[in-house]
Scaffold this active site. Structure first.
Site, PDB file in Angstrom:
ATOM      1  N   GLY A  72      11.171  35.039   2.939  1.00 47.65           N
ATOM      2  CA  GLY A  72      11.176  35.901   4.118  1.00 47.65           C
ATOM      3  C   GLY A  72      10.922  35.125   5.397  1.00 47.65           C
ATOM      4  CB  SER A 110       7.992  33.772  -9.416  1.00 46.92           C
ATOM      5  OG  SER A 110       7.587  33.249  -8.147  1.00 46.92           O
ATOM      6  CG  HIS A 160      24.775  38.048  16.027  1.00 48.72           C
ATOM      7  ND1 HIS A 160      24.692  39.136  15.203  1.00 48.72           N
ATOM      8  CD2 HIS A 160      23.500  37.718  16.348  1.00 48.72           C
ATOM      9  CE1 HIS A 160      23.407  39.475  15.049  1.00 48.72           C
ATOM     10  NE2 HIS A 160      22.668  38.618  15.726  1.00 48.72           N
ATOM     11  CB  THR A 161      30.098  33.187  15.310  1.00 50.69           C
ATOM     12  OG1 THR A 161      29.159  32.458  14.519  1.00 50.69           O
ATOM     13  CG2 THR A 161      29.829  32.917  16.776  1.00 50.69           C
ATOM     14  CD  GLU A 175      20.729  37.788  -0.395  1.00 51.26           C
ATOM     15  OE1 GLU A 175      20.766  36.710  -1.013  1.00 51.26           O
ATOM     16  OE2 GLU A 175      19.939  38.007   0.531  1.00 51.26           O
ATOM     17  CB  SER A 193      18.676  31.613   3.182  1.00 54.53           C
ATOM     18  OG  SER A 193      19.461  32.496   2.412  1.00 54.53           O
ATOM     19  CG  ASP A 253      22.358  33.019   4.188  1.00 51.52           C
ATOM     20  OD1 ASP A 253      22.753  32.528   5.267  1.00 51.52           O
ATOM     21  OD2 ASP A 253      21.643  34.029   4.113  1.00 51.52           O
ATOM     22  CE1 TYR A 262      20.432  41.886  13.948  1.00 56.09           C
ATOM     23  CE2 TYR A 262      19.957  42.299  11.641  1.00 56.09           C
ATOM     24  CZ  TYR A 262      19.665  41.660  12.830  1.00 56.09           C
ATOM     25  OH  TYR A 262      18.602  40.805  12.872  1.00 56.09           O
TER      26      TYR A 262
HETATM   27  P1  ADP Z   1      14.809  34.856   3.045  1.00 58.91           P
HETATM   28  O1  ADP Z   1      16.044  34.744   2.223  1.00 58.91           O
HETATM   29  O2  ADP Z   1      15.080  34.737   4.506  1.00 58.91           O
HETATM   30  O3  ADP Z   1      13.725  33.938   2.610  1.00 58.91           O
HETATM   31  P2  ADP Z   1      14.819  37.447   1.852  1.00 58.91           P
HETATM   32  O4  ADP Z   1      14.041  38.685   2.092  1.00 58.91           O
HETATM   33  O5  ADP Z   1      16.292  37.522   1.895  1.00 58.91           O
HETATM   34  O6  ADP Z   1      14.256  36.345   2.860  1.00 58.91           O
HETATM   35  O7  ADP Z   1      14.450  36.854   0.429  1.00 58.91           O
HETATM   36  C1  ADP Z   1      13.102  36.661   0.070  1.00 58.91           C
HETATM   37  C2  ADP Z   1      12.867  37.254  -1.305  1.00 58.91           C
HETATM   38  O8  ADP Z   1      13.469  36.397  -2.314  1.00 58.91           O
HETATM   39  C3  ADP Z   1      11.413  37.315  -1.692  1.00 58.91           C
HETATM   40  O9  ADP Z   1      10.808  38.493  -1.185  1.00 58.91           O
HETATM   41  C4  ADP Z   1      11.519  37.331  -3.204  1.00 58.91           C
HETATM   42  O10 ADP Z   1      11.875  38.624  -3.657  1.00 58.91           O
HETATM   43  C5  ADP Z   1      12.686  36.390  -3.465  1.00 58.91           C
HETATM   44  N1  ADP Z   1      12.183  35.029  -3.683  1.00 58.91           N
HETATM   45  C6  ADP Z   1      12.368  33.947  -2.897  1.00 58.91           C
HETATM   46  N2  ADP Z   1      11.733  32.858  -3.398  1.00 58.91           N
HETATM   47  C7  ADP Z   1      11.109  33.259  -4.526  1.00 58.91           C
HETATM   48  C8  ADP Z   1      10.266  32.628  -5.500  1.00 58.91           C
HETATM   49  N3  ADP Z   1       9.940  31.341  -5.388  1.00 58.91           N
HETATM   50  N4  ADP Z   1       9.806  33.370  -6.526  1.00 58.91           N
HETATM   51  C9  ADP Z   1      10.140  34.669  -6.618  1.00 58.91           C
HETATM   52  N5  ADP Z   1      10.908  35.313  -5.748  1.00 58.91           N
HETATM   53  C10 ADP Z   1      11.395  34.649  -4.706  1.00 58.91           C
HETATM   54 MG    MG Z   2      17.685  36.078   2.343  1.00 58.81          MG
END
Ligand code: ADP
Ligand code: MG
Length: 384
Positions: A116, A62, A29-30, A154, A120, A166, A216
């Site tokens: 998720g 994917s 949070h910086t 994003e 990231s 990130d 936030y």
């Molecule tokens: P984080 O970035 O913390 O992992 P986010 O919700 O920001 O979480 O991003 C996750 C999302 O990114 C997934 O729900 C998907 O939509 C996408 N994503 C990440 N990795 C893949 C992958 N290997 N194949 C398809 N989509 C992906």
């Molecule tokens: Mg993310």
């Protein structure tokens, strides 16, 4: 990657790019207070193979989701496609918007960054995609332009208003170093990070509390109130970055209580982050760990963005012998804990989590380990 790509798309891939996930070690949070963050790239990475097509069609597969989607390059609509395609579609669309000559392409994704899971995976996917597509288009962007383009993808396509960290660390990290980022100037300092027989462990609580969004926004508002207070004393103050922890301490009685404790966290956290970078550089892992645990306390008590599950895991993990420190990482209200520990203690951490942590139903805590990984790169290219 090459074989999977050829099997699926019946053509040879032209480029293979990779980009790591990231975990923030300290400095929470910086970022929106113009301060410092200290993440590392993870050894968990996202890989992308791609090749151009003769038409304007985009096909993306994917491996993790076992899902393939197809769209005309100029006609991707968020409503018509699964959300995961937004990251690829966003990067491609923004490249074309800036005038890059990019037609249709085939693209295959493979990743061991848990989606998720607080590492990231989204930034890793954007950065790997951007490197692959710029290679196909025979251009190369300046690092900051590439970072900004992925960040905009994003924001505008995936709908997540993320900060600068990130994409920066996924692109520009260097193996064996932590990444001290000044969120005001964007200056990067690479801090040698010799872990010896230690390792970073990331433990996912399995929970994401819904209140995060509103809270936030409220924290940012409270920080602005604190800035207003200090600007009346010194017109040079633009952000909490410009205020010292000592200044907050000596004014705490005159300030409104909430802006005061938020400012206490942010200003102490900035100082802790710089101290942590120094400790790492000096190889003082005990001190680094203590600063991590202090950071957690400050986030829990002064910034109030922790939750029962995060506090429980920090408590369980820091009680294990060989653990130097632990803290929540990321925005809070769920997500992950990061800990610095002797490698030989990792099985004991796992044991303690299994026996003492009460996870939400059907969502057991997950544990990953990593050393500081390397930033994104193109691993193979046959572009002309
Ligand atoms: P984080 O970035 O913390 O992992 P986010 O919700 O920001 O979480 O991003 C996750 C999302 O990114 C997934 O729900 C998907 O939509 C996408 N994503 C990440 N990795 C893949 C992958 N290997 N194949 C398809 N989509 C992906
Ligand atoms: Mg993310």
């Amino acid at each position: 990657m090459r074989d999977s790509f050829a099997d699926r798309f019946r053509q040879r891939c032209r480029v293979i790019a990779r980009a790591p996930g990231r975990v923030n070690l300290i400095g929470e949070h910086t970022d929106y207070n113009d301060g410092f963050v200290l993440p590392i790239a993870t050894e968990q990475e996202t890989w992308v193979a791609a090749a151009p097509r003769d038409d304007q069609t985009v096909r993306v597969y994917s491996t993790e989701l076992d899902d393939q989607q197809t769209w005309p390059i100029d006609d991707w609509q968020a409503a018509d496609f699964p959300h995961w395609t937004a990251y690829v579609a966003g990067v491609a669309a923004l490249l074309r918007l800036r005038g890059t000559r990019l037609g249709g392409f085939d693209l295959l994704i493979r990743s061991d960054v848990p989606p998720g899971g607080g590492l990231s995976s989204s930034a890793a996917l954007e950065i790997a995609t951007a490197l692959a597509l710029t290679d196909i288009a025979d251009i190369s962007l300046e690092p900051n332009e590439l970072i900004d383009l992925c960040r905009k993808a994003e924001h505008d396509y995936a709908g997540v208003p993320c900060g600068l960290m990130d994409q920066s660390v996924s692109l520009a990290a260097r193996s064996g170093t932590a990444f001290l980022l000044d969120c005001r100037s964007r200056e990067i300092r690479y801090i040698p990070c010799d872990l010896g027989d230690h390792v970073f462990v990331i433990i996912d609580t399995g929970v994401r509390h819904e209140l995060a969004g509103g809270e936030y926004a409220r924290r940012q508002q409270e920080c602005r109130q604190a800035v207003d207070y200090f600007r009346r004393l010194d017109p040079q103050v633009r952000a909490l970055r410009d205020v010292s922890f000592d200044a907050v301490r000596s004014h705490i009685k005159q300030m409104d209580p909430l802006p005061a404790s938020r400012a206490k966290h942010v200003t102490s956290e900035n100082e802790r982050t710089l101290a942590a970078a120094e400790a790492l550089r000096a190889g003082d892992l005990s001190r680094f760990g203590r600063l991590m645990t202090e950071s957690h306390r400050s986030l829990r008590d002064d910034y109030q963005v922790s939750c029962r599950e995060l506090d429980q895991i920090v408590r369980i993990v820091t009680a294990v012998e060989g653990v130097r420190g632990a803290r929540m990482t990321g925005g809070g209200f769920g997500g992950c804990v990061v800990a610095l520990t002797r490698e030989t203690s990792v099985p004991w951490i796992e044991h303690a989590i299994v026996h003492q942590y009460q996870p939400p139903p059907n969502r057991p805590a997950k544990l990953l380990r990593t050393h500081p990984g390397r930033g994104a790169s193109i691993e193979f290219s046959q572009s002309t």
